[in-house]
Design an enzyme around this catalytic site. Structure first.
Site, PDB file in Angstrom:
ATOM      1  N   SER A 100       9.129  31.586   4.099  1.00  0.00           N
ATOM      2  CA  SER A 100       8.511  30.516   3.306  1.00  0.00           C
ATOM      3  C   SER A 100       9.435  29.316   3.191  1.00  0.00           C
ATOM      4  O   SER A 100      10.653  29.423   3.301  1.00  0.00           O
ATOM      5  CB  SER A 100       8.168  31.023   1.907  1.00  0.00           C
ATOM      6  OG  SER A 100       7.358  32.159   1.962  1.00  0.00           O
TER       7      SER A 100
HETATM    8  N1  SAH Z   1       9.115  36.931   1.536  1.00  0.00           N
HETATM    9  C1  SAH Z   1       9.177  36.670   2.965  1.00  0.00           C
HETATM   10  C2  SAH Z   1       7.938  35.917   3.450  1.00  0.00           C
HETATM   11  C3  SAH Z   1       7.327  36.648   4.583  1.00  0.00           C
HETATM   12  S1  SAH Z   1       5.711  36.188   5.076  1.00  0.00           S
HETATM   13  C4  SAH Z   1      10.467  35.947   3.337  1.00  0.00           C
HETATM   14  O1  SAH Z   1      11.241  35.583   2.434  1.00  0.00           O
HETATM   15  O2  SAH Z   1      10.736  35.768   4.530  1.00  0.00           O
HETATM   16  C5  SAH Z   1       4.735  37.458   4.327  1.00  0.00           C
HETATM   17  C6  SAH Z   1       5.007  38.891   4.741  1.00  0.00           C
HETATM   18  O3  SAH Z   1       4.055  39.706   4.065  1.00  0.00           O
HETATM   19  C7  SAH Z   1       4.840  39.161   6.234  1.00  0.00           C
HETATM   20  O4  SAH Z   1       6.016  39.725   6.726  1.00  0.00           O
HETATM   21  C8  SAH Z   1       3.677  40.172   6.275  1.00  0.00           C
HETATM   22  O5  SAH Z   1       3.810  41.136   7.306  1.00  0.00           O
HETATM   23  C9  SAH Z   1       3.765  40.808   4.898  1.00  0.00           C
HETATM   24  N2  SAH Z   1       2.542  41.454   4.424  1.00  0.00           N
HETATM   25  C10 SAH Z   1       1.257  41.037   4.554  1.00  0.00           C
HETATM   26  N3  SAH Z   1       0.421  41.943   3.996  1.00  0.00           N
HETATM   27  C11 SAH Z   1       1.191  42.947   3.486  1.00  0.00           C
HETATM   28  C12 SAH Z   1       0.924  44.182   2.805  1.00  0.00           C
HETATM   29  N4  SAH Z   1      -0.325  44.589   2.529  1.00  0.00           N
HETATM   30  N5  SAH Z   1       1.965  44.951   2.438  1.00  0.00           N
HETATM   31  C13 SAH Z   1       3.249  44.579   2.709  1.00  0.00           C
HETATM   32  N6  SAH Z   1       3.561  43.445   3.354  1.00  0.00           N
HETATM   33  C14 SAH Z   1       2.556  42.629   3.745  1.00  0.00           C
END
Ligand code: SAH
Length: 207
Positions: free
Chosen positions: A55
């Protein structure tokens, strides 16, 4: 570059000094692909593996500010991704549990966080739609992917007085802060619009 980023975040309205300090302390360039390293302190999101993204710093700062994390609190993050948001929460003194549904990202970030010395962050390969029952309840829960609805297990896994921050919506999301005021009552507030990768049910083991 980091100093300039902090200035930008202040200009955009981030006021919580502890949050700004955490963004100062955690080197974001460690969490990006080498190709983007030089741009790590721009206020932009960047792609990571498996079509996901780290993000934008403003979004990380704003969500963390809304979460009002205090030292030693139990914090559950859904969507480990690069591990950067988890590192910020850890830097604020929280006991962090983070869940990822993409096996590759889970494996990489778990190993990487350990290597960087964030070994107290506990990583799980699980579907975050279900929360993380084993260690519930949590003082704080943060969802870093776009949810169509607020999953009931996340509400159930909050302590009374606990806070959930979650972007809700399909195309564009509104940032919601939900506070559990008693066993059955939740107070909802809304804070601006964001765009996240989708919150998906089930596990993805395809790597
Ligand atoms: N907090 C992260 C942002 C990653 S983007 C950072 O600091 O880099 C969002 C993430 O959520 C992705 O990696 C995606 O695979 C994950 N995601 C989406 N749906 C999910 C679920 N049901 N359970 C766990 N992770 C999930």
């Amino acid at each position: 570059m980091r100093r300039k980023l902090l200035e930008t975040l202040r200009q955009k309205g981030i006021q919580d000094e502890a949050v700004l300090q955490a963004l100062w302390d955690v080197p974001r360039h460690w969490f990006l692909d080498r190709a983007f390293e030089e741009l790590a302190y721009e206020d932009k999101a960047f792609p990571i593996d498996k079509d996901q993204s780290i993000s934008q710093p403003y979004t990380v700062a704003r969500m963390t500010e809304l979460l009002q994390v205090e030292k030693h609190q139990k914090v559950l993050e859904i969507g480990t991704g690069s591990g950067y948001q988890a590192a910020i929460l850890h830097q604020l003194g929280a006991r962090v549990f983070t869940v990822e549904r993409q096996r590759l990202l889970y494996q990489k970030s778990k190993a990487f966080l350990k290597e960087l010395g964030y070994s107290r962050i506990r990583c799980f390969y699980k579907d975050g739609m279900m929360g993380l029952d084993t260690f519930a309840p949590y003082d704080r829960i943060i969802v870093t992917a776009a949810a169509e609805n607020v999953p009931q297990p996340l509400l159930d896994q909050l302590v009374i007085g606990g806070i959930l921050v979650i972007p809700v919506g399909s195309d564009v999301q509104e940032m919601r802060r939900i506070i559990r005021t008693d066993e059955t009552t939740f107070k909802k507030e809304v804070f601006g619009q964001y765009r996240f990768v989708p919150f998906l049910g089930g596990l993805d083991a395809d790597d």
